[in-house]
Design a protein around this motif. Sequence first.
Motif, mmCIF file in Angstrom:
data_model
loop_
_atom_site.group_PDB
_atom_site.id
_atom_site.type_symbol
_atom_site.label_atom_id
_atom_site.label_comp_id
_atom_site.label_asym_id
_atom_site.label_seq_id
_atom_site.Cartn_x
_atom_site.Cartn_y
_atom_site.Cartn_z
ATOM 1 N N PRO A 38 0.669 -1.336 0.206
ATOM 2 C CA PRO A 38 -0.128 0.447 -0.420
ATOM 3 C C PRO A 38 0.963 1.271 -0.402
ATOM 4 O O PRO A 38 0.214 2.477 -0.160
ATOM 5 N N ASP A 39 2.620 1.358 0.772
ATOM 6 C CA ASP A 39 2.775 2.401 0.265
ATOM 7 C C ASP A 39 3.898 2.551 -0.890
ATOM 8 O O ASP A 39 5.233 3.268 0.010
ATOM 9 N N ALA A 40 3.956 1.381 -1.444
ATOM 10 C CA ALA A 40 4.818 1.466 -2.306
ATOM 11 C C ALA A 40 5.141 3.058 -3.078
ATOM 12 O O ALA A 40 4.195 3.090 -3.851
ATOM 13 N N VAL A 41 6.545 3.117 -3.594
ATOM 14 C CA VAL A 41 6.961 4.653 -4.688
ATOM 15 C C VAL A 41 8.198 3.557 -5.341
ATOM 16 O O VAL A 41 8.435 2.937 -5.901
ATOM 17 N N MET A 42 7.494 4.709 -6.515
ATOM 18 C CA MET A 42 8.193 4.246 -7.958
ATOM 19 C C MET A 42 9.434 5.629 -7.995
ATOM 20 O O MET A 42 8.796 6.896 -7.525
ATOM 21 N N MET A 43 10.626 5.207 -8.529
ATOM 22 C CA MET A 43 11.381 7.122 -7.993
ATOM 23 C C MET A 43 11.890 6.291 -9.495
ATOM 24 O O MET A 43 12.347 5.595 -10.085
ATOM 25 N N CYS A 44 12.129 7.776 -10.396
ATOM 26 C CA CYS A 44 13.435 7.954 -11.960
ATOM 27 C C CYS A 44 13.337 9.386 -11.324
ATOM 28 O O CYS A 44 12.759 9.984 -12.018
ATOM 29 N N PRO A 45 14.510 9.418 -11.907
ATOM 30 C CA PRO A 45 15.335 10.412 -12.041
ATOM 31 C C PRO A 45 15.034 11.775 -12.998
ATOM 32 O O PRO A 45 14.585 12.940 -12.913
ATOM 33 N N LEU A 46 13.956 10.583 -13.987
ATOM 34 C CA LEU A 46 13.748 11.571 -14.864
ATOM 35 C C LEU A 46 12.223 12.634 -15.136
ATOM 36 O O LEU A 46 11.803 12.693 -16.169
ATOM 37 N N PHE A 47 11.560 12.090 -13.661
ATOM 38 C CA PHE A 47 10.715 12.360 -14.027
ATOM 39 C C PHE A 47 10.386 12.752 -12.380
ATOM 40 O O PHE A 47 10.502 12.155 -11.877
ATOM 41 N N VAL A 145 16.578 5.530 -17.145
ATOM 42 C CA VAL A 145 17.266 5.446 -18.843
ATOM 43 C C VAL A 145 18.262 6.285 -18.790
ATOM 44 O O VAL A 145 17.616 7.261 -17.980
ATOM 45 N N ASP A 146 18.714 6.245 -19.616
ATOM 46 C CA ASP A 146 19.688 7.574 -20.538
ATOM 47 C C ASP A 146 18.516 8.383 -20.698
ATOM 48 O O ASP A 146 17.371 7.957 -22.183
ATOM 49 N N SER A 147 18.722 10.181 -20.772
ATOM 50 C CA SER A 147 18.095 10.213 -21.497
ATOM 51 C C SER A 147 18.255 11.037 -22.932
ATOM 52 O O SER A 147 17.620 11.343 -23.224
ATOM 53 N N ARG A 148 19.653 10.574 -22.918
ATOM 54 C CA ARG A 148 19.920 10.755 -24.683
ATOM 55 C C ARG A 148 19.159 9.717 -25.303
ATOM 56 O O ARG A 148 18.944 9.832 -26.711
ATOM 57 N N GLU A 149 18.542 8.916 -24.706
ATOM 58 C CA GLU A 149 17.893 7.538 -25.264
ATOM 59 C C GLU A 149 16.222 7.883 -25.294
ATOM 60 O O GLU A 149 15.346 7.238 -25.870
ATOM 61 N N TRP A 150 16.084 8.158 -23.912
ATOM 62 C CA TRP A 150 14.640 8.483 -24.051
ATOM 63 C C TRP A 150 13.844 9.521 -24.999
ATOM 64 O O TRP A 150 12.755 9.313 -24.930
ATOM 65 N N LEU A 159 5.325 14.503 -26.547
ATOM 66 C CA LEU A 159 5.726 14.853 -25.357
ATOM 67 C C LEU A 159 6.829 15.898 -25.088
ATOM 68 O O LEU A 159 7.621 15.560 -25.866
ATOM 69 N N ASP A 160 6.587 17.086 -24.025
ATOM 70 C CA ASP A 160 8.025 17.966 -23.919
ATOM 71 C C ASP A 160 8.776 17.265 -22.861
ATOM 72 O O ASP A 160 8.231 16.024 -22.081
ATOM 73 N N ARG A 161 9.639 17.554 -23.327
ATOM 74 C CA ARG A 161 10.487 16.718 -22.321
ATOM 75 C C ARG A 161 10.949 17.231 -21.003
ATOM 76 O O ARG A 161 11.506 16.014 -20.346
#
Length: 163
Positions: A38-47, A145-150, A159-161
């Motif tokens: 229930p308290d799970a988190v997600m993290m990606c540096p690009l978001f 993910v690598d922003s140069r690839e994403w 979509l706006d980077r």
Amino acid sequence: MMDHRVARHRRIARAKWEAYAKAPETRQISYDEWIYAPDAVMMCPLFNDGADSLMAELASDEVLAAMQQFAPDGDMLTCEFRMWWKHMPDFRLVTPFDCTAADWGFAVRDTYAGTLPDGTVLELHEWDYVWTNEEGQITRWDWFVDSREWYPFLDLIGLDRNS
């Protein structure tokens, strides 16, 4: 106990890999092994500026409305692949199963690729680190993910980077 947890983590990781590996044939992505705490988190540096996001809060009114329109069965994972297939019909997972399972969770590396109509191949490497609790529920999912690839993927669908 450790061997049981490591085996469970490897099974959870393989379920995701198999779902994506079979997607071009099944046209569906589903992996029921992933159960979130229930308290799970997600993290990606690009978001979200790299801040943790509570999984339960990711279902905004906007997302729920989009699900009703585009995925009334709740299958948002397949929608993502359909979006890529629209521009790259051969988009797929291109690497074999690559997982390091441990008692805390697991780390996996996947590479996805597809060919644009002009012959350009877009490739995206993804690294996932997933932690679980004692019940085997996912408590944290960090993905990279690598922003140069994403960014070319975002450009492809308009979509706006920076959003």
